[in-house]
Structure formats: C-alpha cells, structure tokens
Motif scaffolding. Sequence first.
Motif, PDB file in Angstrom:
ATOM      1  N   THR A 214       0.828  -1.200   0.000  1.00  0.00           N
ATOM      2  CA  THR A 214       0.000   0.000   0.000  1.00  0.00           C
ATOM      3  C   THR A 214       0.868   1.258   0.000  1.00  0.00           C
ATOM      4  O   THR A 214       1.942   1.279   0.602  1.00  0.00           O
ATOM      5  CB  THR A 214      -0.936   0.013   1.227  1.00  0.00           C
ATOM      6  OG1 THR A 214      -1.624   1.274   1.277  1.00  0.00           O
ATOM      7  CG2 THR A 214      -0.172  -0.179   2.518  1.00  0.00           C
ATOM      8  N   ARG A 216      -0.884   4.238   0.650  1.00  0.00           N
ATOM      9  CA  ARG A 216      -1.684   5.164   1.458  1.00  0.00           C
ATOM     10  C   ARG A 216      -2.026   4.617   2.841  1.00  0.00           C
ATOM     11  O   ARG A 216      -2.649   5.307   3.637  1.00  0.00           O
ATOM     12  CB  ARG A 216      -2.964   5.541   0.696  1.00  0.00           C
ATOM     13  CG  ARG A 216      -2.658   6.273  -0.599  1.00  0.00           C
ATOM     14  CD  ARG A 216      -3.900   6.712  -1.351  1.00  0.00           C
ATOM     15  NE  ARG A 216      -3.520   7.474  -2.531  1.00  0.00           N
ATOM     16  CZ  ARG A 216      -3.281   8.771  -2.547  1.00  0.00           C
ATOM     17  NH1 ARG A 216      -3.391   9.464  -1.429  1.00  0.00           N
ATOM     18  NH2 ARG A 216      -2.927   9.372  -3.658  1.00  0.00           N
ATOM     19  N   SER A 247      -9.969  11.265  -1.708  1.00  0.00           N
ATOM     20  CA  SER A 247      -8.717  10.939  -1.020  1.00  0.00           C
ATOM     21  C   SER A 247      -7.587  10.554  -1.957  1.00  0.00           C
ATOM     22  O   SER A 247      -6.435  10.501  -1.534  1.00  0.00           O
ATOM     23  CB  SER A 247      -8.956   9.774  -0.050  1.00  0.00           C
ATOM     24  OG  SER A 247      -9.317   8.594  -0.763  1.00  0.00           O
ATOM     25  N   SER A 248      -7.894  10.290  -3.224  1.00  0.00           N
ATOM     26  CA  SER A 248      -6.863   9.792  -4.139  1.00  0.00           C
ATOM     27  C   SER A 248      -7.111  10.305  -5.544  1.00  0.00           C
ATOM     28  O   SER A 248      -8.241  10.214  -6.047  1.00  0.00           O
ATOM     29  CB  SER A 248      -6.866   8.254  -4.146  1.00  0.00           C
ATOM     30  OG  SER A 248      -6.106   7.752  -5.231  1.00  0.00           O
ATOM     31  N   ARG A 250      -6.319   8.904  -8.127  1.00  0.00           N
ATOM     32  CA  ARG A 250      -6.546   7.742  -9.002  1.00  0.00           C
ATOM     33  C   ARG A 250      -7.653   6.846  -8.455  1.00  0.00           C
ATOM     34  O   ARG A 250      -7.682   5.648  -8.729  1.00  0.00           O
ATOM     35  CB  ARG A 250      -5.242   6.968  -9.178  1.00  0.00           C
ATOM     36  CG  ARG A 250      -4.127   7.816  -9.811  1.00  0.00           C
ATOM     37  CD  ARG A 250      -2.823   7.056  -9.957  1.00  0.00           C
ATOM     38  NE  ARG A 250      -2.977   5.891 -10.789  1.00  0.00           N
ATOM     39  CZ  ARG A 250      -2.652   4.652 -10.416  1.00  0.00           C
ATOM     40  NH1 ARG A 250      -2.170   4.428  -9.190  1.00  0.00           N
ATOM     41  NH2 ARG A 250      -2.801   3.634 -11.229  1.00  0.00           N
ATOM     42  N   GLY A 252      -8.328   5.466  -5.684  1.00  0.00           N
ATOM     43  CA  GLY A 252      -7.996   4.325  -4.853  1.00  0.00           C
ATOM     44  C   GLY A 252      -7.311   3.181  -5.579  1.00  0.00           C
ATOM     45  O   GLY A 252      -7.226   2.072  -5.045  1.00  0.00           O
ATOM     46  N   ASP A 335      -6.640   1.158  -2.557  1.00  0.00           N
ATOM     47  CA  ASP A 335      -5.585   1.652  -1.671  1.00  0.00           C
ATOM     48  C   ASP A 335      -6.062   2.979  -1.085  1.00  0.00           C
ATOM     49  O   ASP A 335      -6.309   3.940  -1.828  1.00  0.00           O
ATOM     50  CB  ASP A 335      -4.296   1.829  -2.479  1.00  0.00           C
ATOM     51  CG  ASP A 335      -3.089   2.146  -1.601  1.00  0.00           C
ATOM     52  OD1 ASP A 335      -3.257   2.236  -0.373  1.00  0.00           O
ATOM     53  OD2 ASP A 335      -1.981   2.301  -2.153  1.00  0.00           O
ATOM     54  N   CYS A 336      -6.192   3.040   0.225  1.00  0.00           N
ATOM     55  CA  CYS A 336      -6.684   4.261   0.853  1.00  0.00           C
ATOM     56  C   CYS A 336      -6.065   4.413   2.241  1.00  0.00           C
ATOM     57  O   CYS A 336      -5.422   3.496   2.755  1.00  0.00           O
ATOM     58  CB  CYS A 336      -8.217   4.244   0.954  1.00  0.00           C
ATOM     59  SG  CYS A 336      -8.879   2.897   1.960  1.00  0.00           S
ATOM     60  N   SER A 337      -6.280   5.547   2.839  1.00  0.00           N
ATOM     61  CA  SER A 337      -5.784   5.787   4.198  1.00  0.00           C
ATOM     62  C   SER A 337      -6.681   5.046   5.191  1.00  0.00           C
ATOM     63  O   SER A 337      -7.850   4.759   4.898  1.00  0.00           O
ATOM     64  CB  SER A 337      -5.792   7.280   4.515  1.00  0.00           C
ATOM     65  OG  SER A 337      -7.129   7.742   4.600  1.00  0.00           O
TER      66      SER A 337
END
Length: 411
Positions: A214, A216, A247-248, A250, A252, A335-337
């Motif tokens: 990941t 993020r 948040s992204s 792209r 995520g 993919d995220c926080s």
Amino acid sequence: MTSPPNSLTGKLAHELDFSSTNTDGASTEHFYADLRPFGNFSQLTHFDRYLPLPDDWFIGIADVAKSTTAIKTGRYKAVNTVGAAVLVAITNALPELCFPYVFGGDGATVAIPGRYFDEVKYALAQTAAWADDTLDLVLRVAIVPVSAIRAAGHDVRLARYAASENVSYAMFTGGGVAWAEGQLKKGEFKIRRAPLNAKPDLSGLYCGFGPIPTERGTILSIIAIPIEEQRSYAALVADVLALLEFSSPRSGHPLPERGPLPAWLGGKIQRLLGKRSPHANLLTAIADALLAIKTRFVLSAGIHICQFNPLKYRREISKNTDFRKFDDGLKMTVDCSPEIADAIEARLVSAQLSGVCVAGTHRQTSAHLTCYVPSNLRSDHVHFVDGADGGYAAAAAKLKASKTAAMADVA
C-alpha cells in the motif's frame, strides 16, 4: 496501430456509450461483443442500461473450496492463480469468442453461448484437475443454464465497463450469478474433475508478481450486495466512490501508476506454471530463476527488446487492472488511508442497518496481481487484483457473518 481483439478482453473499447442489442430471431453468439462499454465507472448503478443475457447462454462458475482456510495459511497466491486459471483455460479453448467474465479472487464466473457447452465443460474439468493435482486445492465447477436461473426467479443482465482504451470488463446484475454460486456450493449442476494430471492450456497466465504494498496505508477489499436495485443503493455506491475520489487522484487504484515490478525470482507458483513435467530437475529450476531475473531487470531498467516497450507495458498493467467491478454487487480492491477506510466502513454499516445492502470489508497492507498476457507486444493484456491477505474471500466471509447475524436478529 490498434491491437487486435482478444477473446478475454473483447473488442477494443473505443466507443464509450451504451447501445441496445436486439437478439430476437438472430444468432446470440455476438451478444456481448456487440455491447458498447461505458467509460465512467459511476454509471454501474444505471441498472436500466444492463441488457438481459440470451436464454440460450449458460453461466460457468468456479469456486475454490475452503479458500478462507487456505488463505489463512498463506496460500493466497495459489487461490488467486486458480481463479484466474479458469478464465485463461476457457479463453485458450475458445480463442475467437468474446465472452463476459468476472474474477472473484477465489473463483471466477463466465457467460457463454450454449453451442460452446462441451468446450467449456472440458476446460472447467481440466482446470479443476490441475488445481487439485498441482496446487492441492479443490476447485468446484458448475455450468448453469440461464433458462434455469430465470425459472428460479432470478435474472442475468450485463453491461460492459472500459477500464482502459484497450480492455473492458463485464458487469453482472439481476441476482442470477449469486444464485448460481449458491447452487454450485450445494452441489447442483456440478461438473466432475478430469482424470489425474489433466492440464488445461494455461498459456499466458502469469503469476510472477510479489505483494504490492500500500502507498496510502490500507488495501481495502470491499463487497456490497444490494438488497434490491434501488436509489438508496445507488446513493451508497456514489458515496463510496466519492470518498475514494476525494482521497486519491486515481480513485484508490492499488497499483502504482507506472506499474508494478515482478519478484526477482518469479515465485513458486510461476515456476510451477513453467514446468513441462512434474519431475523438473535442478537445471530447469535454475533456468526458471534466470528468466525471472531477466524479466525483472528488463522491466525495471526499461530496456527495449525488439518491439517490446517495457515502460509502456508497465503503465498498461496499471490501466488494465480490474480493481473495481460489479458482480451482483459492488466489489473493489482499493488503496486508501485508514481514515478513509473507516469512513467507507461506517457508510456500509449505516447502509446495512437501513436495509440497503449486505456488506463485508477486509483490510491488509498489500495487494496481489495475477495476469493473462497473450502477447507482451499487444496492449490488451488483462490483470486481476485482490488483497494479498484475505482479499475478497475474507470480505465475503465477513459479509456472510453479518448477514447471518441480521437474520438471527429478525428471527
């Protein structure tokens, strides 16, 4: 110069609007090939634009038994490989056919015209035998007629999403695929595995990538199945997508934009795929390792070999990945926080409590990639992504648990 069409990826996705397909009184073989894909993923909840699969088609479905247990023991690569192998085996058995499919992590689903029943049955039986004999995994396989699905009160409708200018993926709705999967697990419509050491044509199947970490903080596997096709569910999907967009840049995407790099030694599964015999010797193992090292070096250094452009190829890997899909429900590997993961899970819990959906999520720190590359000189290679520590299988297990708990509360 554009790439030629491929039976797994279908026609090139250069027209990004929907079109109606009339199959009345005509051959239905090209039903899916004639569907024009959409290019905006948020359109997946426009359910009136999904078209019914012809009655003379069938659903081929495969599922790794006890996949959650296998994944818990670190065998996620093997489980993902078997799921992708189903699609590759059928594609290589029917190289001229454009057909819809979906990769489920621990299995796969295809829709095929009835005239190809025998070819698909044999490919599924061979893949089940190969999974058992080579990877010690039991692959359950079944073929379910669309007519039987509709007789049971469900439907199978399709749309097509263009993940890139070169690759499109099928979107299934109507509840029919989920019903077919339930029948598979009950042992209905079952196909027996082929004899010992039968092997399908798995040319182009590539499993040489290691875990993709990941960037993020969290690789989040998401499954959200609608209770019914309603505005509230569309609003839920819009909210989840908006959180990822916010948040992204792209949305995520779990792969780096420049594309991932394979493991230096390719990995055990890739070496098993390369063996012509189960009794491969030390020299074969060394040759496999040297090939893997060469592949990693060429891709990382960007060295052109004849017409092969490694930097372009790596970017296409990222573009052509199926990290988001609709398979009788929203399924995503993003993919995220951790904070965004918290927000997505809170929204899903709220939707469940409101009767909008049933959902399950699973967090991990890396993703896993399994690929079908018929030619590295073409741009229509496809890539199947899942979480590298449970993924869709773990999310599905949590969905099942929450569904069971909800039914108990009602009772």
